[in-house]
Each structure stands twice: as C-alpha cells, then as structure tokens.
Motif scaffolding. Sequence first.
Motif, PDB file in Angstrom:
ATOM      1  N   CYS A  65       0.901  -1.289   0.051  1.00  0.00           N
ATOM      2  CA  CYS A  65      -0.084   0.050   0.049  1.00  0.00           C
ATOM      3  C   CYS A  65       0.890   1.317  -0.080  1.00  0.00           C
ATOM      4  O   CYS A  65       2.115   1.224   0.666  1.00  0.00           O
ATOM      5  CB  CYS A  65      -0.894   0.100   1.350  1.00  0.00           C
ATOM      6  SG  CYS A  65      -0.247   0.073   2.622  1.00  0.00           S
ATOM      7  N   GLU A  66       0.166   2.225  -0.454  1.00  0.00           N
ATOM      8  CA  GLU A  66       0.830   3.611  -0.505  1.00  0.00           C
ATOM      9  C   GLU A  66      -0.348   4.772  -0.317  1.00  0.00           C
ATOM     10  O   GLU A  66      -1.266   4.302  -0.731  1.00  0.00           O
ATOM     11  CB  GLU A  66       1.620   3.837  -1.698  1.00  0.00           C
ATOM     12  CG  GLU A  66       0.848   3.970  -3.047  1.00  0.00           C
ATOM     13  CD  GLU A  66       1.780   4.359  -4.376  1.00  0.00           C
ATOM     14  OE1 GLU A  66       2.437   5.537  -4.270  1.00  0.00           O
ATOM     15  OE2 GLU A  66       1.844   3.517  -5.086  1.00  0.00           O
ATOM     16  N   LEU A  67       0.045   5.755   0.498  1.00  0.00           N
ATOM     17  CA  LEU A  67      -1.130   6.746   0.526  1.00  0.00           C
ATOM     18  C   LEU A  67      -1.310   7.526  -0.804  1.00  0.00           C
ATOM     19  O   LEU A  67      -0.653   7.811  -1.191  1.00  0.00           O
ATOM     20  CB  LEU A  67      -0.612   7.723   1.603  1.00  0.00           C
ATOM     21  CG  LEU A  67      -1.623   8.816   2.168  1.00  0.00           C
ATOM     22  CD1 LEU A  67      -2.671   7.911   2.716  1.00  0.00           C
ATOM     23  CD2 LEU A  67      -0.953   9.702   3.288  1.00  0.00           C
ATOM     24  N   ALA A  68      -2.700   7.321  -0.903  1.00  0.00           N
ATOM     25  CA  ALA A  68      -3.186   8.065  -2.155  1.00  0.00           C
ATOM     26  C   ALA A  68      -3.619   9.238  -1.936  1.00  0.00           C
ATOM     27  O   ALA A  68      -3.367  10.237  -2.803  1.00  0.00           O
ATOM     28  CB  ALA A  68      -4.389   7.355  -2.859  1.00  0.00           C
ATOM     29  N   ASN A  69      -4.193   9.548  -0.867  1.00  0.00           N
ATOM     30  CA  ASN A  69      -4.673  10.933  -0.329  1.00  0.00           C
ATOM     31  C   ASN A  69      -4.859  10.949   1.082  1.00  0.00           C
ATOM     32  O   ASN A  69      -4.381   9.880   1.782  1.00  0.00           O
ATOM     33  CB  ASN A  69      -5.825  11.429  -1.147  1.00  0.00           C
ATOM     34  CG  ASN A  69      -7.199  10.743  -0.675  1.00  0.00           C
ATOM     35  OD1 ASN A  69      -7.340  10.256   0.332  1.00  0.00           O
ATOM     36  ND2 ASN A  69      -8.078  10.638  -1.538  1.00  0.00           N
ATOM     37  N   SER A  70      -5.165  11.777   1.814  1.00  0.00           N
ATOM     38  CA  SER A  70      -5.257  11.583   3.376  1.00  0.00           C
ATOM     39  C   SER A  70      -6.222  10.694   3.978  1.00  0.00           C
ATOM     40  O   SER A  70      -6.219  10.239   5.121  1.00  0.00           O
ATOM     41  CB  SER A  70      -5.861  13.183   3.942  1.00  0.00           C
ATOM     42  OG  SER A  70      -7.262  13.310   3.308  1.00  0.00           O
ATOM     43  N   GLU A  71      -7.272  10.284   3.009  1.00  0.00           N
ATOM     44  CA  GLU A  71      -8.423   9.151   3.362  1.00  0.00           C
ATOM     45  C   GLU A  71      -8.071   7.636   2.989  1.00  0.00           C
ATOM     46  O   GLU A  71      -8.642   6.877   3.379  1.00  0.00           O
ATOM     47  CB  GLU A  71      -9.698   9.687   3.143  1.00  0.00           C
ATOM     48  CG  GLU A  71      -9.961  10.862   3.809  1.00  0.00           C
ATOM     49  CD  GLU A  71     -10.015  10.910   5.492  1.00  0.00           C
ATOM     50  OE1 GLU A  71     -10.590   9.817   5.851  1.00  0.00           O
ATOM     51  OE2 GLU A  71      -9.474  11.692   5.908  1.00  0.00           O
ATOM     52  N   TRP A  72      -7.475   7.597   1.889  1.00  0.00           N
ATOM     53  CA  TRP A  72      -7.415   6.145   1.251  1.00  0.00           C
ATOM     54  C   TRP A  72      -5.776   5.919   0.659  1.00  0.00           C
ATOM     55  O   TRP A  72      -5.152   6.607   0.255  1.00  0.00           O
ATOM     56  CB  TRP A  72      -8.368   6.204  -0.167  1.00  0.00           C
ATOM     57  CG  TRP A  72      -9.554   6.621   0.122  1.00  0.00           C
ATOM     58  CD1 TRP A  72     -10.190   7.905   0.296  1.00  0.00           C
ATOM     59  CD2 TRP A  72     -10.524   5.492   0.042  1.00  0.00           C
ATOM     60  NE1 TRP A  72     -11.479   7.700   0.485  1.00  0.00           N
ATOM     61  CE2 TRP A  72     -11.778   6.138   0.445  1.00  0.00           C
ATOM     62  CE3 TRP A  72     -10.619   4.156  -0.113  1.00  0.00           C
ATOM     63  CZ2 TRP A  72     -13.106   5.562   0.651  1.00  0.00           C
ATOM     64  CZ3 TRP A  72     -11.794   3.550   0.092  1.00  0.00           C
ATOM     65  CH2 TRP A  72     -12.942   4.186   0.408  1.00  0.00           C
ATOM     66  N   TYR A  73      -5.858   4.426   0.787  1.00  0.00           N
ATOM     67  CA  TYR A  73      -4.617   3.792   0.405  1.00  0.00           C
ATOM     68  C   TYR A  73      -4.554   3.210  -1.031  1.00  0.00           C
ATOM     69  O   TYR A  73      -5.553   2.511  -1.209  1.00  0.00           O
ATOM     70  CB  TYR A  73      -4.124   2.930   1.570  1.00  0.00           C
ATOM     71  CG  TYR A  73      -3.511   3.599   2.765  1.00  0.00           C
ATOM     72  CD1 TYR A  73      -2.227   3.709   2.543  1.00  0.00           C
ATOM     73  CD2 TYR A  73      -4.284   3.571   3.667  1.00  0.00           C
ATOM     74  CE1 TYR A  73      -1.614   4.562   4.094  1.00  0.00           C
ATOM     75  CE2 TYR A  73      -3.839   4.102   4.810  1.00  0.00           C
ATOM     76  CZ  TYR A  73      -2.520   4.593   5.129  1.00  0.00           C
ATOM     77  OH  TYR A  73      -2.111   4.984   6.237  1.00  0.00           O
ATOM     78  N   LYS A  74      -3.792   3.481  -2.047  1.00  0.00           N
ATOM     79  CA  LYS A  74      -3.727   2.713  -2.974  1.00  0.00           C
ATOM     80  C   LYS A  74      -3.156   1.305  -2.779  1.00  0.00           C
ATOM     81  O   LYS A  74      -1.815   1.369  -2.127  1.00  0.00           O
ATOM     82  CB  LYS A  74      -2.818   3.275  -4.131  1.00  0.00           C
ATOM     83  CG  LYS A  74      -2.893   2.617  -5.396  1.00  0.00           C
ATOM     84  CD  LYS A  74      -1.985   3.286  -6.422  1.00  0.00           C
ATOM     85  CE  LYS A  74      -2.053   2.709  -7.790  1.00  0.00           C
ATOM     86  NZ  LYS A  74      -1.550   3.345  -8.904  1.00  0.00           N
ATOM     87  N   VAL A  75      -3.620   0.101  -3.255  1.00  0.00           N
ATOM     88  CA  VAL A  75      -3.217  -1.224  -2.588  1.00  0.00           C
ATOM     89  C   VAL A  75      -3.176  -2.076  -3.939  1.00  0.00           C
ATOM     90  O   VAL A  75      -3.761  -1.966  -4.993  1.00  0.00           O
ATOM     91  CB  VAL A  75      -4.005  -1.696  -1.780  1.00  0.00           C
ATOM     92  CG1 VAL A  75      -4.311  -1.030  -0.560  1.00  0.00           C
ATOM     93  CG2 VAL A  75      -5.471  -2.151  -2.552  1.00  0.00           C
ATOM     94  N   THR A  76      -2.021  -2.765  -3.830  1.00  0.00           N
ATOM     95  CA  THR A  76      -1.776  -4.132  -4.727  1.00  0.00           C
ATOM     96  C   THR A  76      -1.751  -5.330  -3.778  1.00  0.00           C
ATOM     97  O   THR A  76      -0.561  -5.566  -3.180  1.00  0.00           O
ATOM     98  CB  THR A  76      -0.383  -4.088  -5.314  1.00  0.00           C
ATOM     99  OG1 THR A  76      -0.358  -2.568  -6.256  1.00  0.00           O
ATOM    100  CG2 THR A  76      -0.361  -5.266  -6.498  1.00  0.00           C
ATOM    101  N   ALA A  77      -2.763  -6.207  -4.091  1.00  0.00           N
ATOM    102  CA  ALA A  77      -2.952  -7.116  -3.019  1.00  0.00           C
ATOM    103  C   ALA A  77      -2.364  -8.407  -3.752  1.00  0.00           C
ATOM    104  O   ALA A  77      -2.100  -8.371  -4.694  1.00  0.00           O
ATOM    105  CB  ALA A  77      -4.459  -7.734  -3.117  1.00  0.00           C
TER     106      ALA A  77
END
Length: 73
Positions: A43-55
């Motif tokens: 995961c990496e922080l996409a914005n202040s509320e959501w993480y961009k994930v690669t499962a």
Amino acid sequence: MTVKADEKLARINDKDGFTNIRNGEGTDFKVVGTVNKDDFFYCELANSEWYKVTALKWTEAGSQLEGYIHKSK
C-alpha cells in the motif's frame, strides 16, 4: 509485480475480518475484490483518506488485484 520504494507491506485491521478493495477513492466506487485479515498487500497513501493497494491475489482475468482501501481499515 513492480514494487515502489514508498510502498509498504501491510495487513488489514478490521473487526469484520475482511475489507473491500474499490476501483476508486470513495465508497461510491465499485468493489473489485476483498482482502481478509491474514492477507498481505502493498500500500501507499493515495490521499489523506485512502490507500492505493496491490494485493497478493489475482483476479479472474489473471491480473493482480489493485484498488483502494480506506485508511480506517
């Protein structure tokens, strides 16, 4: 899979034991998959509320499961 230096290996912390992965940053976006309490993902922080994930899971189409998870999960 390509992993960027700013991505972190993570697991969810959700009382339900799973959480949804969505195809955008918001609850109005389609659920494209789920991760369970023992699944790992990058995961990496996409914005202040959501993480961009690669499962570390694969879709039925044969691609790696990617999307967004809310930071509360």
